[in-house]
Design a protein around this motif. Structure first.
Motif, mmCIF file in Angstrom:
data_model
loop_
_atom_site.group_PDB
_atom_site.id
_atom_site.type_symbol
_atom_site.label_atom_id
_atom_site.label_comp_id
_atom_site.label_asym_id
_atom_site.label_seq_id
_atom_site.Cartn_x
_atom_site.Cartn_y
_atom_site.Cartn_z
ATOM 1 N N PRO A 57 -19.395 -18.767 -57.167
ATOM 2 C CA PRO A 57 -19.300 -19.994 -56.369
ATOM 3 C C PRO A 57 -17.937 -20.104 -55.693
ATOM 4 O O PRO A 57 -16.922 -19.638 -56.220
ATOM 5 C CB PRO A 57 -19.508 -21.099 -57.411
ATOM 6 C CG PRO A 57 -20.349 -20.462 -58.466
ATOM 7 C CD PRO A 57 -19.867 -19.036 -58.543
ATOM 8 N N ILE A 58 -17.907 -20.727 -54.524
ATOM 9 C CA ILE A 58 -16.675 -20.826 -53.748
ATOM 10 C C ILE A 58 -15.558 -21.483 -54.554
ATOM 11 O O ILE A 58 -14.385 -21.091 -54.451
ATOM 12 C CB ILE A 58 -16.932 -21.601 -52.443
ATOM 13 C CG1 ILE A 58 -17.797 -20.749 -51.492
ATOM 14 C CG2 ILE A 58 -15.619 -21.967 -51.759
ATOM 15 C CD1 ILE A 58 -17.141 -19.458 -51.038
ATOM 16 N N GLU A 59 -15.880 -22.458 -55.382
ATOM 17 C CA GLU A 59 -14.848 -23.103 -56.198
ATOM 18 C C GLU A 59 -14.136 -22.091 -57.083
ATOM 19 O O GLU A 59 -12.906 -22.145 -57.254
ATOM 20 C CB GLU A 59 -15.463 -24.213 -57.047
ATOM 21 C CG GLU A 59 -14.443 -25.009 -57.847
ATOM 22 C CD GLU A 59 -15.063 -26.107 -58.685
ATOM 23 O OE1 GLU A 59 -14.319 -26.762 -59.437
ATOM 24 O OE2 GLU A 59 -16.304 -26.308 -58.606
ATOM 25 N N ALA A 60 -14.885 -21.151 -57.642
ATOM 26 C CA ALA A 60 -14.271 -20.113 -58.469
ATOM 27 C C ALA A 60 -13.401 -19.185 -57.630
ATOM 28 O O ALA A 60 -12.318 -18.764 -58.062
ATOM 29 C CB ALA A 60 -15.360 -19.315 -59.185
ATOM 30 N N GLN A 61 -13.865 -18.863 -56.428
ATOM 31 C CA GLN A 61 -13.087 -17.997 -55.550
ATOM 32 C C GLN A 61 -11.776 -18.661 -55.128
ATOM 33 O O GLN A 61 -10.736 -18.006 -55.055
ATOM 34 C CB GLN A 61 -13.914 -17.622 -54.327
ATOM 35 C CG GLN A 61 -15.160 -16.811 -54.664
ATOM 36 C CD GLN A 61 -15.898 -16.348 -53.425
ATOM 37 O OE1 GLN A 61 -15.312 -15.751 -52.526
ATOM 38 N NE2 GLN A 61 -17.196 -16.632 -53.359
ATOM 39 N N GLU A 62 -11.832 -19.945 -54.833
ATOM 40 C CA GLU A 62 -10.620 -20.693 -54.492
ATOM 41 C C GLU A 62 -9.612 -20.623 -55.637
ATOM 42 O O GLU A 62 -8.409 -20.426 -55.441
ATOM 43 C CB GLU A 62 -10.980 -22.155 -54.215
ATOM 44 C CG GLU A 62 -11.935 -22.376 -53.056
ATOM 45 C CD GLU A 62 -11.205 -22.495 -51.732
ATOM 46 O OE1 GLU A 62 -9.967 -22.385 -51.744
ATOM 47 O OE2 GLU A 62 -11.860 -22.690 -50.702
ATOM 48 N N GLU A 63 -10.117 -20.769 -56.848
ATOM 49 C CA GLU A 63 -9.251 -20.724 -58.024
ATOM 50 C C GLU A 63 -8.701 -19.324 -58.232
ATOM 51 O O GLU A 63 -7.525 -19.150 -58.605
ATOM 52 C CB GLU A 63 -10.042 -21.187 -59.249
ATOM 53 C CG GLU A 63 -9.220 -21.334 -60.508
ATOM 54 C CD GLU A 63 -10.033 -21.842 -61.685
ATOM 55 O OE1 GLU A 63 -9.448 -21.999 -62.771
ATOM 56 O OE2 GLU A 63 -11.255 -22.081 -61.529
ATOM 57 N N TYR A 64 -9.526 -18.328 -58.024
ATOM 58 C CA TYR A 64 -9.121 -16.933 -58.226
ATOM 59 C C TYR A 64 -7.999 -16.540 -57.253
ATOM 60 O O TYR A 64 -6.959 -16.024 -57.664
ATOM 61 C CB TYR A 64 -10.326 -16.019 -58.033
ATOM 62 C CG TYR A 64 -10.030 -14.537 -58.125
ATOM 63 C CD1 TYR A 64 -10.144 -13.865 -59.329
ATOM 64 C CD2 TYR A 64 -9.647 -13.813 -56.990
ATOM 65 C CE1 TYR A 64 -9.881 -12.497 -59.415
ATOM 66 C CE2 TYR A 64 -9.371 -12.459 -57.070
ATOM 67 C CZ TYR A 64 -9.492 -11.804 -58.282
ATOM 68 O OH TYR A 64 -9.214 -10.462 -58.354
ATOM 69 N N TRP A 65 -8.198 -16.774 -55.960
ATOM 70 C CA TRP A 65 -7.229 -16.332 -54.969
ATOM 71 C C TRP A 65 -5.983 -17.216 -54.953
ATOM 72 O O TRP A 65 -4.873 -16.725 -54.767
ATOM 73 C CB TRP A 65 -7.875 -16.262 -53.588
ATOM 74 C CG TRP A 65 -8.943 -15.222 -53.510
ATOM 75 C CD1 TRP A 65 -10.291 -15.414 -53.395
ATOM 76 C CD2 TRP A 65 -8.761 -13.802 -53.582
ATOM 77 N NE1 TRP A 65 -10.960 -14.203 -53.384
ATOM 78 C CE2 TRP A 65 -10.048 -13.199 -53.491
ATOM 79 C CE3 TRP A 65 -7.646 -12.972 -53.702
ATOM 80 C CZ2 TRP A 65 -10.225 -11.823 -53.534
ATOM 81 C CZ3 TRP A 65 -7.831 -11.589 -53.732
ATOM 82 C CH2 TRP A 65 -9.101 -11.040 -53.648
ATOM 83 N N ASP A 66 -6.139 -18.508 -55.120
ATOM 84 C CA ASP A 66 -5.021 -19.445 -55.297
ATOM 85 C C ASP A 66 -3.931 -19.244 -54.246
ATOM 86 O O ASP A 66 -2.741 -19.119 -54.565
ATOM 87 C CB ASP A 66 -4.440 -19.299 -56.710
ATOM 88 C CG ASP A 66 -3.441 -20.403 -57.051
ATOM 89 O OD1 ASP A 66 -3.559 -21.501 -56.465
ATOM 90 O OD2 ASP A 66 -2.547 -20.161 -57.881
ATOM 91 N N GLY A 67 -4.331 -19.191 -52.984
ATOM 92 C CA GLY A 67 -3.365 -19.079 -51.899
ATOM 93 C C GLY A 67 -2.863 -17.683 -51.616
ATOM 94 O O GLY A 67 -2.014 -17.487 -50.743
ATOM 95 N N SER A 68 -3.351 -16.692 -52.335
ATOM 96 C CA SER A 68 -2.923 -15.307 -52.151
ATOM 97 C C SER A 68 -4.116 -14.453 -51.729
ATOM 98 O O SER A 68 -5.258 -14.770 -52.035
ATOM 99 C CB SER A 68 -2.340 -14.751 -53.451
ATOM 100 O OG SER A 68 -2.147 -13.354 -53.375
ATOM 101 N N ASP A 69 -3.842 -13.369 -51.008
ATOM 102 C CA ASP A 69 -4.921 -12.430 -50.691
ATOM 103 C C ASP A 69 -4.737 -11.117 -51.448
ATOM 104 O O ASP A 69 -5.367 -10.115 -51.148
ATOM 105 C CB ASP A 69 -5.000 -12.159 -49.189
ATOM 106 C CG ASP A 69 -3.734 -11.512 -48.633
ATOM 107 O OD1 ASP A 69 -2.795 -11.272 -49.418
ATOM 108 O OD2 ASP A 69 -3.686 -11.241 -47.421
ATOM 109 N N ASP A 70 -3.848 -11.136 -52.454
ATOM 110 C CA ASP A 70 -3.502 -9.918 -53.191
ATOM 111 C C ASP A 70 -3.650 -10.142 -54.685
ATOM 112 O O ASP A 70 -2.679 -10.466 -55.378
ATOM 113 C CB ASP A 70 -2.071 -9.502 -52.854
ATOM 114 C CG ASP A 70 -1.673 -8.184 -53.526
ATOM 115 O OD1 ASP A 70 -2.571 -7.438 -53.959
ATOM 116 O OD2 ASP A 70 -0.458 -7.909 -53.628
#
Length: 394
Positions: A105-118
């Motif tokens: 889910p997008i909410e999990a992806q937002e949490e995972y990346w947390d402003g970073s693409d690395d």
């Protein structure tokens, strides 16, 4: 959150990514013994992979990735593995895992990346023991899981079989995981595939994705991001990372055998090894088998790309098993080829300074992966040919 980067305006091509992989090969060959000795990849190798953008190959563009497709992924993995089997294996997992995250889910992806693409991720799917308790707002996990390749560098972990009765995926941050170093093995030592231990870890509901959605290509993240490959069952393209690495290892091994026979003479007859017809025929056969395996992989990637664009396979009842069949066949063929190369290489190939023995051991371990059992893949495909339905499970 939508990570906007200037890199998105200049997304590299498949050819760019292959060229980046080829540029790293001399250094990876030099470090292959170090990776094996330390039972993990050198930090500099992982840093070079990040700088080359390998983990971003399948990563969603919304989060700074390239979305180049599995055909690019397999060619990069194959190329890297020609120099170092463990490096190719871990490259595969870094690439696949960032795609796996895009299915949550997008909410999990937002949490995972947390402003970073690395970010880097590792997975574990084989539990020595595990317990999952459904609680309000999510689940609690306790247990020990094996074979978390590349775990030393992971920011997050995907637990792919949280309990004996659940095959859903659950996403947990590094702070919730303890690594146990039991990775003392005969091959692929540099993958650092250690155990994971979780002690009563809470996983909120948004960090979980259903195995049925994964198997059907209907994941919430895939649908939200609109990535074509996410329309297919995850396993169809995902299974190809390991065969790609095995093909690369065999290529590297064949090149090493060809090189090691130059200037050598038969012990008793004095015959020049490269002038022996038997050696010429054996090497030709091995190289042809590797080429055949590569062509099968590329054909399957092209078909999967076309099925993803169409949103479905032409014959789902049969095509559900064809990717697994081909991947398992390629892996079996590479295992047989490695044995032939070993037998023609001669006794000096067993010295640890010679890369031939490392390639052989890495391939021997790689072909044992549970996803590549030829008999199971062939049986499932055969049952589909005769419309017998899936094999009953006890």
């Amino acid at each position: 959150m939508n990570i906007e980067t200037t890199a998105q305006a200049r997304t590299p091509t498949k050819e760019d990514m292959i060229a980046r992989a080829e540029a790293l090969l001399p250094a990876l060959r030099e470090r292959s013994a170090e990776a094996e000795k330390n039972r993990r990849l050198p930090d500099v190798t992982v840093q070079e992979f990040r700088e080359a953008g390998f983990p971003k190959i399948l990563q969603a563009k919304r989060f700074g990735g390239y979305e180049l497709g599995p055909d690019t992924a397999t060619e990069v993995i194959r190329t890297i593995a020609t120099a170092c089997g463990s490096s190719g294996w871990v490259t595969n997992l870094f690439v696949i895992h960032t795609w796996q995250v895009s299915l949550f889910p997008i909410e999990a992806q937002e949490e995972y990346w947390d402003g970073s693409d690395d970010k880097l991720c590792s997975t574990a799917s084989f539990a020595m023991n595990s317990k999952m308790e459904e609680v309000e707002g999510g689940a609690r996990l306790t247990g020990r899981w094996k074979f978390s390749s590349g775990c030393d560098f992971a920011d997050w972990f995907i637990i792919m079989k949280p309990s004996p009765t659940c095959l859903d995926w659950m996403l947990v941050p590094r702070k919730d995981v303890t690594l146990v170093d039991d990775w003392f093995v005969s091959g692929l030592s540099g993958t650092g595939s250690k155990d994971l231990v979780l002690e009563d870890v809470f996983v909120p509901a948004h960090r979980r994705v259903s195995i049925m959605d994964i198997a059907m290509g209907t994941t919430p993240g895939g649908e939200a991001l609109g990535i074509p490959m996410a329309r297919l069952p995850f396993g169809w393209p995902a299974i190809w990372g390991i065969p790609a690495a095995l093909i690369g290892m065999a290529e590297g091994m064949a090149a090493a055998v060809q090189k090691t026979l130059v200037g050598k003479k038969a012990l008793f007859t004095g015959e020049v090894q490269v002038e022996r017809v038997a050696n010429q025929m054996k090497l030709t056969e091995c190289l042809t088998d590797i080429h055949a395996a590569t062509l099968i992989m590329r054909h399957r990637m092209a078909e999967l790309n076309s099925w993803a664009e169409a949103g479905a396979a032409p014959n789902p009842a049969l095509d559900a098993y064809v990717s697994h069949r081909d991947a398992a066949y390629v892996s079996r063929l590479i295992g047989q080829t490695a044995l032939k190369l070993t037998q023609m290489a001669g006794a000096t190939s067993v010295y640890l300074a010679n890369p031939i023995q490392r390639f052989q051991r890495d391939i021997n371990v790689g072909v044992t992966h549970v996803s590549l059992v030829w008999e199971e893949a062939a049986e499932n495909y055969g049952r589909a040919l005769w419309d017998l339905g899936p094999k009953p499970r006890g």
